[in-house]
Design a protein around this motif. Sequence first.
Motif: not given
Lengths: 600, 249, 254
Positions: A88-115
Motif C-alpha cells: 500500500q505504502l509503495h503504491a501510494q508513495e511511488a509517484p512522489d518519489r519519481v517526481k522528486e527525482l525530476e527535481e534532482w535532475g533526472a530526465l525521463f522520456d517524455r509524453l507529447p504533452d511534456g509530462r
Amino acid sequence: MDNYEVCEHDVIVIGAGGAGLRAAIEASKEGVSVGLVCKSLLGKAHTVMAEGGVAAALAYADDRDNWQIHFRDTMRGGKMLNNWRMAQLHAQEAPDRVKELEEWGALFDRLPDGRISQRNFGGHRYPRLAHVGDRTGLEMIRTLQNHGIHQGIQVYMECTIVELLKEGDRIAGAIGYWRETGVFVVFRAKAVVLCTGGIGKAFRVTSNSWEYTGDGQALAYRAGADLIDMEFVQFHPTGMIWPPSVQGILVTEGVRGDGGILQNSKGERFMFNYIPEMFAAETADTEEEAARWLKGDKHARRPPDLLTRDVVARAIRSEVRAGRGSPHGGAFLNVYSQLPAEVIRKRLPSMYHQFKKLGDVDITSQPMEVGPTAHYVMGGIRVNPDTQESTVQGLFAAGEAAAGLHGANRLGGNSLSDLLVFGKRAGEYAAKYAKDRSSGPRIDEGQVREAQQTALAPFEGNGTENPYTLLRDLQTVMEEGAGIVRNKADLEQGLENLKKLVARHRDVKVEGSRHFNPGWHYAVDLRNLMTVSQAVALCALNREESRGGHTREDHPDSVTKWEQVNSVVRLRNGEMQLEHARRPDMPDELKALLTLPEGA
Amino acid sequence: MERTTAAQPARIALFDTSRRDLWWVAPMATAAGLLLFVVYTTWAAFQGEHFEWGPYLSPFYSPHFAFTWWPFSPALLILWAPGGFRLTCYYYRKAYYRAFMWNPPACAVGALNHSYRGERALFIFQNLHRFFMYLAVVFVFILSYDAVRAFFFADGFGIGLGTLVLVVNAILLALFTFGCNSVRHLVGGNVDCYSCVALGKPRHQLWRLVTRFNDHHMLWAWVSLYWVGFADLYVRLVSMGVITDLRIL
Amino acid sequence: MADARLKVFRGTIEGGALKDYQVPVFEGMVVLDAIHHIQAHDAPDLACRWNCKAGKCGSCSAEVNGKPSLMCMTRMDSLPAGRPIVVEPMRRFPLIRDLVTDVSWNYEINKRIKPFKPKPREADGTYRMQQMDVERIQEFHKCIECFLCQDTCHVLRDHRRYEFAGPRFMIRLATLAMHPLDTENRLREIKDQFGVGYCNITKCCTEVCPEDIHITDNAIIPLKERVAGEFYDPLAWLWRLVRGKKADQRSEVH
C-alpha cells in the motif's frame, strides 16, 4: 589483535545502490551525520543494471491508473504473499518519489504533452513505468549520486562490511575492511541501514554481479534478525543465453513491454498456452487481440508475453523440456517483426548494443535467444512496513535486502520504486531512531576481535580450498538443488551438499597479501552466500506448494493454507531455525481492491 | 577517513605507447596532406597572375581587389579570412595539434612534453573562430556568385568544365561552412529549452540539420580544402594555356 | 579453439611487470573472461575491478593492447590473433595494484560542480519538457563513469593539468548547462575553475567512449562556444553593450 580505524556517525548506510543512496539522502536531510559504505566505487551498484523503468501510478500515460490498481497488481503479482502495508505504502508513495527525482535532475522520456512517459510492463494493468530508454537504473543512480554528494554524506568506497556490532540487543555499528589495503575499520553508529541488494551470485546463470552475495541478509541474520520468504527467488525469463560469455546478462522486460513476442523453435507464440486462471480475464487470447493492444487499442487485453515473470520463466522452461526450445536451450524473443528498426534502436539502445557487440545478433533483423536467469530475491530481512526497522533494534533495511513488498514474485519496475519509497523511509526512521538516542553506543572489543579473526582465517592454517572453486561448486549445488523448479529430494540433497560446502569453506586458503586481493574478498563474501543459500533451500524444502518464484514439481499447486504464512528464518543457539508465521491481516477496504472488476 | 593518496603515475615519454596498431599513419598522413596544401597555396597566392580565364576566377583571388597601393599579389589581401576560418576550425585544430604539435600524436600515445596550456594562453585566439565564421559565410556567397558568373562566357550562356569545378567548389565550401560548430551553436545549440523559447521548434530543426553536416565536418574540411586548391590549379592551367577548358554546352 | 596468450600487468606503485598467462578461448569470449580465468586458475590475487560484465557499470576499465577499453566489452576475437594480448591498468591514475587504479580524483572533481538547481514546478505539480528538449542531454546521461576518457585525455594523462576537469565532467557540466529546468549559470567556472580551454579537441575521449557519446562535438565544443559567446565574442560583446541590461537577463534565464 589487528589494528583498526574508527569512523563515527549517527547513521551508517551499508550499500550505495538506489535504496542506500536514497536512505542516506533522507537521513542526512533529517540532520544527523550519515556515512554511506559501499563495496564498489560509488555509482557502480546493481541499480545501474535496472533497465525497463520505475513503476509509479502517475496516471500520465493512461489516466485510468491510480494507486489502488498498482496495489492490486503488486499483490496479485506477488501471489498474495506480500506484506499488504508495504504494498500500500509503495503504491501510494511511488509517484512522489519519481517526481522528486525530476527535481534532482533526472530526465525521463517524455509524453507529447511534456509530462513523463510511461511504458507497459509485465503484470502492470496500465502503462506505468517511467523510463529512460532501457537504462532507467543508470539515470536513477546517477541522479541520486549527484544529488547525494551535496547533502553532507560521507561516502566510504570499496569497503566490505564483515559483521554488525551490537551492544546488548541494540545495534552499535559495523566492522569492515578497506578492499584496497585490507585494513579494518569500525563504524560506530546508533543506527545501521542495510541496503546491500540480493543473493544472485548463489546461481551460476544470473544477471547479478559479484557484489550480490547476500551480505545484508547474512549480516542481519548473524546479528539475530529475522529473514522471511527466502524461498522466493525470481528467475527473470529473459536473460541472454548465447554465447557462453554473456550467459545470464539481462534482456529487459521492456522488449516485451514495447511489443516483443516470445516464440518457440516452431515459430509459435507459445505464451497463449500458459495463461493462468488468475490472469485469464485480462489477457488477450488471440494474436489478433494482442496486435490490437500493441497498436494502442484501449479495449484490447494485454498479450500473454507480458504475464508475470514467474509464469513466463516457467513457460520457457516447459517449452525447452518439450523439445521446442531454441538451439541453445531457450526461447526466441522477437521484436524485429513488431517494430521498425529505428524505433528499436531508439527505445532499446543498450539491448541493441549489447546483442550486437557481445552476441553478434542484430535485434532489428534477428530474434534474440533468451532463457531464465537468476535475477532477484523477494525474500530478505523482515522489516516493519512503516519504519523499515528489522527485528533487531536500530537495524534497518531497504531495497532488495529487505523483504515483504513483493511477496512470492516481484513485478518488473517495482524494484526501482521499492528502492525509492522504502529507501526514503528507512533513512527517515533510522535518523529518527538515532536522534532519540543521546549517547553513542559502546564498541565491544570482543566482537571486533572475533570478526577480524573470522575474516583473516583464510590467510592462516593449511587449508587447500580455492575460493573460486568453492563459489563455482556452490552455484552448481544451488542450481541443481534450489533452482527454478524444485522438489523434495533435490532440496534435501542440496541442503546436505551445502553443509559440506560450509565445512570446506573452513579450509579455504588464499594466496598473497591483504592488499586488494580478490581471492580473499571472495573467501569472505562466500560465508554470507552460503548462509543465504542455506536459508533459501531450507525455506524451499518446507513450503510444500508452488507459488510465484517458488516452484515445486512435487507440489505443483498453490495451497490456501500456505498463502496465510511467511517462512521466517533466524539464528538461535548457533542453529538456523525455521518458523511459519501468520501473515498480517489485511483491512477490508484493501481486500476489496483485490477483487476490483476489470477496468475499474 | 582520508584515503591514502597514492603517488603520481610515471611520466609518459613522447610516443610511448602499448598500442600495437599503425597509430602513426594517421598523423603522418594528416601532416603530409596539410603541408602539401600549404605549400601549393603559398606558391599560388604569391603568383599574382594566371588566376583568371574567361568567366572563371580562381577562388584564391576572389573577391578580386586591384588596389594601386598594394604592390603584392591580390590574393594576400583576402586569403587571411578563409585561412583564419580554417586555422581556427575545430576540426583543423584537432588535425594540426595531433599532426604537428603531437599533443597528442594519437590517442594513448605519449604527447610532446612541454608546459602545455591548451587554448588558454597563446592559443586563446581560437575563440575567434566565430568571427572568422561570419566572414566565411560572406565568402560562400562571393564564391557562389563566381560560380554563377562562370556560366556566362563572352559568347553567352554556357557550361565549361571550369564552370562545374567552380560550382562544386561553392557547394563544398557551403557544406563545410554551414556544418561549422559555431554555426551549430548560433542556430540552436545555445538554446536550453526549445519548447520554452520563440521559434524553438524551427531552431531545433535547424540545429539538427547543421548537426548532420557537422557529423561529417572532417570529410567536408578535406574535400573542400583540396577542391579549392584544385579549382585554382584548373583556372591557372587553363589561363596559362597548358590545358584547354572543355566546353560542355 | 586455440589458447590465447595474455600479458597482464602485475605489480604495485613500487614496481611491476607484465606477466605471461595462457587461457583457453571460447565463443564470444571477452578479455574480462580471460582475467577471470586467470584468477580462478593461476593467480587468485590478481586485482581487477568489475561489476556488471555487460558494459553498463563502467568498472572494468583497463588498457588492452594499449587502447583504453572496458574489458567486458572487448571481444577476444576483435584482437589480432597469434599475438599476446597486453592488459595494463589505466596509466593516467595512480596504481593501487595490478589492474586497479585510484580514481578518487574524479569523485572530488564532481563534488566541486555546483548542484542542479531546478526552476519551480508548473501549477499542476508537473514539469513539462518536450522530448526534443531532453534528447541532447540524454546522450550525456548514458555516461557510465568508466573514466576511460579521463584516462586517455592527454591534458590529464601526459600534461597533468589537473586544473582541467576532464571530458567526463565536461559532459556533466554540459548536461547542467543544457538542462531545460536548471537555473544556475556555471559558465565562469567552466572557463576558469574547470578549464575548458585546456581541451584542444583532439577527440581521444570520444574515440574511447564505450557508450559512443560524442563528448567533444556535443559537449565540449558547445561549452567552448558558450564560453566564447560569453567572454570572447567581440560582436556579442558589442551587442550586449547596445542592448544593455536586458541581454544580461536573457543569458541568465536561458
